[in-house]
Design a protein around this motif. Sequence first.
Motif, PDB file in Angstrom:
ATOM      1  N   THR A 100      38.757  45.349  39.086  1.00 11.83           N
ATOM      2  CA  THR A 100      37.822  46.228  39.788  1.00 11.83           C
ATOM      3  C   THR A 100      38.483  47.590  39.895  1.00 11.83           C
ATOM      4  O   THR A 100      39.689  47.722  39.639  1.00 11.83           O
ATOM      5  N   PRO A 101      37.732  48.630  40.271  1.00 14.99           N
ATOM      6  CA  PRO A 101      38.378  49.940  40.433  1.00 14.99           C
ATOM      7  C   PRO A 101      39.544  49.909  41.418  1.00 14.99           C
ATOM      8  O   PRO A 101      40.497  50.687  41.282  1.00 14.99           O
ATOM      9  N   GLU A 102      39.498  48.996  42.407  1.00 13.16           N
ATOM     10  CA  GLU A 102      40.577  48.904  43.384  1.00 13.16           C
ATOM     11  C   GLU A 102      41.670  47.932  42.958  1.00 13.16           C
ATOM     12  O   GLU A 102      42.805  48.012  43.439  1.00 13.16           O
ATOM     13  N   ARG A 103      41.348  46.997  42.060  1.00 16.96           N
ATOM     14  CA  ARG A 103      42.297  45.958  41.665  1.00 16.96           C
ATOM     15  C   ARG A 103      42.592  46.136  40.176  1.00 16.96           C
ATOM     16  O   ARG A 103      41.836  45.716  39.319  1.00 16.96           O
ATOM     17  N   ARG A 104      43.731  46.781  39.917  1.00 17.45           N
ATOM     18  CA  ARG A 104      44.082  47.141  38.542  1.00 17.45           C
ATOM     19  C   ARG A 104      45.261  46.305  38.039  1.00 17.45           C
ATOM     20  O   ARG A 104      45.997  45.715  38.823  1.00 17.45           O
ATOM     21  N   LEU A 105      45.428  46.310  36.720  1.00 17.77           N
ATOM     22  CA  LEU A 105      46.556  45.598  36.117  1.00 17.77           C
ATOM     23  C   LEU A 105      47.866  46.249  36.543  1.00 17.77           C
ATOM     24  O   LEU A 105      48.047  47.455  36.415  1.00 17.77           O
ATOM     25  N   ARG A 106      48.793  45.419  37.040  1.00 24.14           N
ATOM     26  CA  ARG A 106      50.089  45.910  37.492  1.00 24.14           C
ATOM     27  C   ARG A 106      51.227  45.429  36.599  1.00 24.14           C
ATOM     28  O   ARG A 106      52.116  46.213  36.258  1.00 24.14           O
ATOM     29  N   THR A 107      51.213  44.147  36.240  1.00 19.01           N
ATOM     30  CA  THR A 107      52.282  43.630  35.380  1.00 19.01           C
ATOM     31  C   THR A 107      51.696  42.687  34.337  1.00 19.01           C
ATOM     32  O   THR A 107      50.640  42.076  34.543  1.00 19.01           O
ATOM     33  N   LEU A 108      52.413  42.587  33.238  1.00 21.07           N
ATOM     34  CA  LEU A 108      52.029  41.691  32.144  1.00 21.07           C
ATOM     35  C   LEU A 108      53.304  41.129  31.524  1.00 21.07           C
ATOM     36  O   LEU A 108      54.190  41.892  31.113  1.00 21.07           O
ATOM     37  N   THR A 109      53.420  39.823  31.488  1.00 21.65           N
ATOM     38  CA  THR A 109      54.503  39.168  30.765  1.00 21.65           C
ATOM     39  C   THR A 109      53.870  38.235  29.747  1.00 21.65           C
ATOM     40  O   THR A 109      52.847  37.596  30.032  1.00 21.65           O
ATOM     41  N   ALA A 110      54.457  38.155  28.558  1.00 20.55           N
ATOM     42  CA  ALA A 110      53.798  37.390  27.499  1.00 20.55           C
ATOM     43  C   ALA A 110      54.815  36.837  26.522  1.00 20.55           C
ATOM     44  O   ALA A 110      55.924  37.356  26.381  1.00 20.55           O
ATOM     45  N   VAL A 152      50.870  36.033  31.454  1.00 23.04           N
ATOM     46  CA  VAL A 152      50.549  36.013  32.876  1.00 23.04           C
ATOM     47  C   VAL A 152      50.371  37.461  33.321  1.00 23.04           C
ATOM     48  O   VAL A 152      51.254  38.302  33.095  1.00 23.04           O
ATOM     49  N   LEU A 153      49.234  37.750  33.928  1.00 20.50           N
ATOM     50  CA  LEU A 153      48.902  39.102  34.355  1.00 20.50           C
ATOM     51  C   LEU A 153      48.725  39.124  35.859  1.00 20.50           C
ATOM     52  O   LEU A 153      48.169  38.193  36.445  1.00 20.50           O
ATOM     53  N   VAL A 154      49.195  40.200  36.483  1.00 14.57           N
ATOM     54  CA  VAL A 154      49.027  40.403  37.913  1.00 14.57           C
ATOM     55  C   VAL A 154      48.203  41.669  38.112  1.00 14.57           C
ATOM     56  O   VAL A 154      48.565  42.738  37.608  1.00 14.57           O
ATOM     57  N   LEU A 155      47.091  41.529  38.814  1.00 14.03           N
ATOM     58  CA  LEU A 155      46.244  42.660  39.172  1.00 14.03           C
ATOM     59  C   LEU A 155      46.293  42.819  40.683  1.00 14.03           C
ATOM     60  O   LEU A 155      46.264  41.825  41.425  1.00 14.03           O
ATOM     61  N   GLY A 156      46.364  44.063  41.153  1.00 15.48           N
ATOM     62  CA  GLY A 156      46.477  44.256  42.587  1.00 15.48           C
ATOM     63  C   GLY A 156      45.921  45.579  43.055  1.00 15.48           C
ATOM     64  O   GLY A 156      45.712  46.512  42.265  1.00 15.48           O
TER      65      GLY A 156
END
Length: 199
Positions: A100-110, A152-156
């Motif tokens: 969402t506009p408030e909850r964006r991608l912060r980290t990505l490990t793959a 694994v993706l973290v959105l916040g």
Amino acid sequence: FAFRGPEFSGIRGAGPVALGFRRFTPTGECRGFPRRGGGRYVRLRYIPAVTSFVEATSSRRLDDRTFALDVPDGWQQGRGAYGGYVLATIVRAVEAVHATPERRLRTLTAELAGPLLPGAATIELDPLRVGSGTSTIAARIVQDGELKAHAVLVLGRDRALAVKELGVPRPALVPFDSIPPAPPAAGGPPFVRHFDFRM
């Protein structure tokens, strides 16, 4: 379509209009034959035109956990699509459901477990936890029953921090389009033809 045939230039007088084609295989190969002149077969391959990186990395949403991906030819580095392409398809699928506009991608490990080849594949999403401020999503790409990539993706949401940023000021940069593209390098991997290199 762009046709590539290393043997094509060896046919005297043959041109694109002088070729007949049999049915293409699922991998985009066929055997063409000259309708006039010599009778030697040539192997051809078509490469569908892709207008943008966004289009190439977009997948079709089947439900909130499953996306159908059609990997185009021409994005390889070695046998499979290069890593930036693979991760971009995962990010776009996750963002389509959870961002969402408030909850964006912060980290990505793959981990790239195997080569992602041109053709059909599936992106599977598994929400590990969706909290009030942070979402943690696992994603995998499966092709022909084999795992090709796992992430694994973290959105916040943004957090208000009473901490003053410390660091060295970023130097001023010239606009990227003011630098002329470098000439294409011969012998590079196929995916580089989609990018400009400016140095």
